[in-house]
Scaffold this motif. Sequence first.
Motif, PDB file in Angstrom:
ATOM      1  N   CYS A  55      57.228   2.447  -5.900  1.00 45.09           N
ATOM      2  CA  CYS A  55      56.809   3.505  -4.798  1.00 45.09           C
ATOM      3  C   CYS A  55      57.959   4.184  -4.202  1.00 45.09           C
ATOM      4  O   CYS A  55      59.059   3.474  -3.784  1.00 45.09           O
ATOM      5  CB  CYS A  55      56.058   2.955  -3.831  1.00 45.09           C
ATOM      6  N   CYS A 109      57.772   7.358   0.458  1.00 49.32           N
ATOM      7  CA  CYS A 109      58.396   7.816   1.823  1.00 49.32           C
ATOM      8  C   CYS A 109      59.907   7.417   1.665  1.00 49.32           C
ATOM      9  O   CYS A 109      60.306   6.747   0.754  1.00 49.32           O
ATOM     10  CB  CYS A 109      57.659   7.106   2.808  1.00 49.32           C
ATOM     11  N   ARG A 143      65.365   0.000   0.770  1.00 50.08           N
ATOM     12  CA  ARG A 143      64.696  -1.401   0.447  1.00 50.08           C
ATOM     13  C   ARG A 143      65.499  -1.961  -0.788  1.00 50.08           C
ATOM     14  O   ARG A 143      66.060  -1.333  -1.628  1.00 50.08           O
ATOM     15  CB  ARG A 143      63.366  -1.345   0.341  1.00 50.08           C
ATOM     16  N   CYS A 189      57.934  -1.833   2.890  1.00 49.73           N
ATOM     17  CA  CYS A 189      59.456  -1.750   2.750  1.00 49.73           C
ATOM     18  C   CYS A 189      60.315  -1.584   4.055  1.00 49.73           C
ATOM     19  O   CYS A 189      59.736  -1.240   5.030  1.00 49.73           O
ATOM     20  CB  CYS A 189      59.946  -0.374   1.934  1.00 49.73           C
ATOM     21  N   CYS A 231      52.307   4.971   3.930  1.00 54.05           N
ATOM     22  CA  CYS A 231      51.900   3.517   3.203  1.00 54.05           C
ATOM     23  C   CYS A 231      50.638   2.838   3.453  1.00 54.05           C
ATOM     24  O   CYS A 231      50.261   2.013   2.623  1.00 54.05           O
ATOM     25  CB  CYS A 231      53.097   2.617   3.742  1.00 54.05           C
TER      26      CYS A 231
HETATM   27  S1  SF4 Z   1      57.003   2.075   2.695  1.00 48.28           S
HETATM   28 FE1  SF4 Z   1      55.139   2.060   1.512  1.00 48.28          FE
HETATM   29  S2  SF4 Z   1      55.079   4.255   1.026  1.00 48.28           S
HETATM   30 FE2  SF4 Z   1      57.305   4.020   1.809  1.00 48.28          FE
HETATM   31  S3  SF4 Z   1      58.561   3.702  -0.235  1.00 48.28           S
HETATM   32 FE3  SF4 Z   1      57.562   1.510   0.481  1.00 48.28          FE
HETATM   33  S4  SF4 Z   1      55.731   1.381  -0.491  1.00 48.28           S
HETATM   34 FE4  SF4 Z   1      56.107   3.474  -0.656  1.00 48.28          FE
END
Ligand code: SF4
Length: 241
Positions: A61, A64, A70, A132, A148
């Motif tokens: 993902c 965002c 992350r 994340c 998310c």
């Molecule tokens: S916090 Fe959630 S929406 Fe944002 S990049 Fe990570 S998995 Fe994707």
Amino acid sequence: MDRSLQEMIGHLKSFLEYLDEMGIETLPASGNPADPASCSLSAPSPRNLTLEEVRAELGDCRRCKLHQTRRNIVFGEGNPKARLMLIGEGPGFDEDIQGKPFVGKAGQLLTKILQAIHLQREEVYIANIIKCRPPQNRNPESDEIETCSPFLFKQIRAIRPQIICALGTFAAQTLLKTDAKITALRGRFYEREGIQLIPTFHPAFLLRNPDRKKEVWEDMKQITRWLLEHQDPYERGPEKS
Ligand code: SF4
């Protein structure tokens, strides 16, 4: 004109005259254009995904900005048929490295809290509002939660727990759609679409404020009581005569 078609038109005409007499000018549309599965926590629906399907949909993902910093997505882990689901705020340093929820010091405390009510981590499901880690463990921002959290709701619909324990302010506020503080929210059950939701303090808060542990203990006792009172009789074992 076909006789059956003539009869049908006659019936329809009488029905419309009847509605006119009753003062009814419009009829509700058949079918529901809204997709209940997109906003429901628990309702079983053919559109409900399994946990594996939710994970596959999430993919690598980048929806965002948290994806930029992350190391790992922390999807959640535990029993896919858990009666109790615990939901925290977001991954921290250790969780980001290991890709698992609640594995740092706060996670160790959560494990002890669960053991105190005779539950092992494998029996429950643990997840977070966001998947994340925010940089420097800052609070999640509203756009991140908004982007998310739909995946969390899909996880909840896949598991359909009986109780959700919201750990800390962000989890409680997101799940209850409120701005109220955790001190005002904790300590009682809220029913949301057939699921009992009970907010309590986040274990990380307890590490900084150990004197608040007794309140969490009270909340945990309420969870234990509810689970015992609503246990499936077939899970209780043979009746004693
Ligand atoms: S916090 Fe959630 S929406 Fe944002 S990049 Fe990570 S998995 Fe994707």
